[in-house]
Design an enzyme around this catalytic site. Sequence first.
Site, mmCIF file in Angstrom:
data_model
loop_
_atom_site.group_PDB
_atom_site.id
_atom_site.type_symbol
_atom_site.label_atom_id
_atom_site.label_comp_id
_atom_site.label_asym_id
_atom_site.label_seq_id
_atom_site.Cartn_x
_atom_site.Cartn_y
_atom_site.Cartn_z
ATOM 1 N N ASN A 9 0.871 -1.180 0.000
ATOM 2 C CA ASN A 9 0.000 0.000 0.000
ATOM 3 C C ASN A 9 0.909 1.231 0.000
ATOM 4 O O ASN A 9 1.492 1.577 1.028
ATOM 5 C CB ASN A 9 -0.877 -0.053 1.268
ATOM 6 C CG ASN A 9 -1.687 1.209 1.472
ATOM 7 O OD1 ASN A 9 -1.761 2.069 0.586
ATOM 8 N ND2 ASN A 9 -2.304 1.333 2.645
ATOM 9 N N TRP A 10 1.027 1.847 -1.154
ATOM 10 C CA TRP A 10 1.968 2.971 -1.283
ATOM 11 C C TRP A 10 1.484 4.230 -0.567
ATOM 12 O O TRP A 10 2.246 5.170 -0.385
ATOM 13 C CB TRP A 10 2.190 3.306 -2.769
ATOM 14 C CG TRP A 10 2.898 2.267 -3.561
ATOM 15 C CD1 TRP A 10 3.119 0.947 -3.214
ATOM 16 C CD2 TRP A 10 3.486 2.438 -4.853
ATOM 17 N NE1 TRP A 10 3.798 0.304 -4.217
ATOM 18 C CE2 TRP A 10 4.038 1.191 -5.238
ATOM 19 C CE3 TRP A 10 3.586 3.521 -5.734
ATOM 20 C CZ2 TRP A 10 4.692 1.004 -6.457
ATOM 21 C CZ3 TRP A 10 4.234 3.345 -6.938
ATOM 22 C CH2 TRP A 10 4.786 2.094 -7.302
ATOM 23 N N LYS A 11 0.216 4.260 -0.238
ATOM 24 C CA LYS A 11 -0.387 5.465 0.369
ATOM 25 C C LYS A 11 -0.130 6.679 -0.533
ATOM 26 O O LYS A 11 -0.031 6.520 -1.751
ATOM 27 C CB LYS A 11 0.116 5.660 1.803
ATOM 28 C CG LYS A 11 -0.076 4.376 2.621
ATOM 29 C CD LYS A 11 0.087 4.547 4.101
ATOM 30 C CE LYS A 11 -0.140 3.207 4.786
ATOM 31 N NZ LYS A 11 -0.055 3.278 6.238
ATOM 32 N N HIS A 95 -9.471 1.119 4.814
ATOM 33 C CA HIS A 95 -8.200 1.298 5.514
ATOM 34 C C HIS A 95 -8.401 2.235 6.717
ATOM 35 O O HIS A 95 -9.197 3.167 6.644
ATOM 36 C CB HIS A 95 -7.148 1.881 4.558
ATOM 37 C CG HIS A 95 -5.781 1.871 5.158
ATOM 38 N ND1 HIS A 95 -5.347 2.858 6.022
ATOM 39 C CD2 HIS A 95 -4.769 0.972 5.069
ATOM 40 C CE1 HIS A 95 -4.116 2.562 6.425
ATOM 41 N NE2 HIS A 95 -3.743 1.429 5.861
ATOM 42 N N GLU A 97 -6.774 4.620 7.831
ATOM 43 C CA GLU A 97 -6.587 6.056 7.547
ATOM 44 C C GLU A 97 -7.830 6.639 6.883
ATOM 45 O O GLU A 97 -8.180 7.801 7.082
ATOM 46 C CB GLU A 97 -5.326 6.253 6.683
ATOM 47 C CG GLU A 97 -4.068 6.071 7.530
ATOM 48 C CD GLU A 97 -2.872 5.486 6.787
ATOM 49 O OE1 GLU A 97 -2.824 5.540 5.541
ATOM 50 O OE2 GLU A 97 -1.971 4.956 7.468
ATOM 51 N N GLU A 167 -5.459 -5.143 10.440
ATOM 52 C CA GLU A 167 -4.415 -4.148 10.699
ATOM 53 C C GLU A 167 -4.717 -3.434 12.004
ATOM 54 O O GLU A 167 -5.506 -2.474 12.014
ATOM 55 C CB GLU A 167 -4.374 -3.118 9.564
ATOM 56 C CG GLU A 167 -4.081 -3.710 8.202
ATOM 57 C CD GLU A 167 -3.515 -2.655 7.255
ATOM 58 O OE1 GLU A 167 -2.383 -2.854 6.796
ATOM 59 O OE2 GLU A 167 -4.180 -1.633 7.007
ATOM 60 N N GLY A 173 2.332 2.102 10.868
ATOM 61 C CA GLY A 173 3.261 3.225 10.742
ATOM 62 C C GLY A 173 3.947 3.597 12.042
ATOM 63 O O GLY A 173 4.573 4.652 12.138
ATOM 64 N N SER A 213 3.300 -2.273 10.350
ATOM 65 C CA SER A 213 4.751 -2.346 10.551
ATOM 66 C C SER A 213 5.369 -3.693 10.175
ATOM 67 O O SER A 213 6.289 -4.173 10.846
ATOM 68 C CB SER A 213 5.115 -1.968 11.993
ATOM 69 O OG SER A 213 4.708 -0.633 12.258
ATOM 70 N N GLY A 234 2.900 -1.202 4.330
ATOM 71 C CA GLY A 234 2.938 0.228 4.045
ATOM 72 C C GLY A 234 4.377 0.683 3.846
ATOM 73 O O GLY A 234 4.966 0.494 2.782
ATOM 74 N N GLY A 235 4.955 1.255 4.897
ATOM 75 C CA GLY A 235 6.301 1.826 4.836
ATOM 76 C C GLY A 235 7.334 0.969 4.107
ATOM 77 O O GLY A 235 8.066 1.471 3.241
HETATM 78 P P1 PGA Z 1 2.789 0.179 7.729
HETATM 79 O O1 PGA Z 1 1.341 0.397 7.043
HETATM 80 O O2 PGA Z 1 3.353 -1.089 7.155
HETATM 81 O O3 PGA Z 1 3.576 1.391 7.363
HETATM 82 O O4 PGA Z 1 2.539 0.057 9.194
HETATM 83 C C1 PGA Z 1 0.478 -0.683 6.800
HETATM 84 C C2 PGA Z 1 -0.816 -0.182 6.224
HETATM 85 O O5 PGA Z 1 -1.272 0.894 6.603
HETATM 86 O O6 PGA Z 1 -1.437 -0.842 5.353
#
Ligand code: PGA
Length: 251
Positions: A9-11, A95, A97, A167, A173, A213, A234-235
């Site tokens: 997930n590149w966000k 998600h 967010e 998640e 994050g 994470s 994500g990251g």
């Molecule tokens: P993260 O994000 O790996 O940076 O914790 C995961 C996500 O939000 O899908």
Amino acid sequence: MRRKVIAGNWKMNNDISATISLITEIKKGVNDQTKAVVIVCPPFTSLETTQTLLKDSQIKYGAQNMYFEESGAFTGEISPLMLKSVGCEYVILGHSERRTIFHETDSIINKKIKTAVKHNIKPIFCIGETLEEREKGITFEVCERQVRQGLEGLSESELSNLIIAYEPVWAIGTGKTATSQQAEEVHLFIRNLVAKLFSKNLADNLVIQYGGSVKPENAKELLSQPDIDGALVGGACLKADSFLKIIEAAN
Ligand code: PGA
């Protein structure tokens, strides 16, 4: 046997030139030895470029969000038809967010999942508790509500391509990963819930990803749990090197 699914997930990261470099690097590391299904989810503006770059590749791609109407006066939104027109096979929905920053409710997410299914776009449906909810001891309750409401009115056959991503919000994050036991216990709970709400067959075949994470250092341990069928990253998906190590950990 469920195949592992590793999604990035590149966000809100990467313009076109960064998209070209990252996908070119990821492509170099994914081949016929790769056992996992690999998915990248770049921002909307990079989807067409992604489609071109991934033509004839085994790597799949999807969007990070979608509106539940097909067209009309919804300024700034993206419809399922638009996603189809750039060849999207997947869409991340619900998600945390989107839930927290953009106030998406379980009922909005439910409409989005229904729309995705109708248009044959595979939903990656995210759920998970906040730190406060975990500390209150209501993790299972929260996840159950999100699953029940998110999947309300959908039938077993409509959900055959569903992926659920567990998640925990406190792990996203933050660098704080759920332990493999903490994650496994919620994954098993979700699988049993899906068996109760739909069928054992659907539950047995359901891919449940862990997200929060995930990095090369913890991927193997998480992915070795019986009910953890992949990762939503994500990251660590923004660098080809770490994303490829996670993909490797699923082999
Ligand atoms: P993260 O994000 O790996 O940076 O914790 C995961 C996500 O939000 O899908």
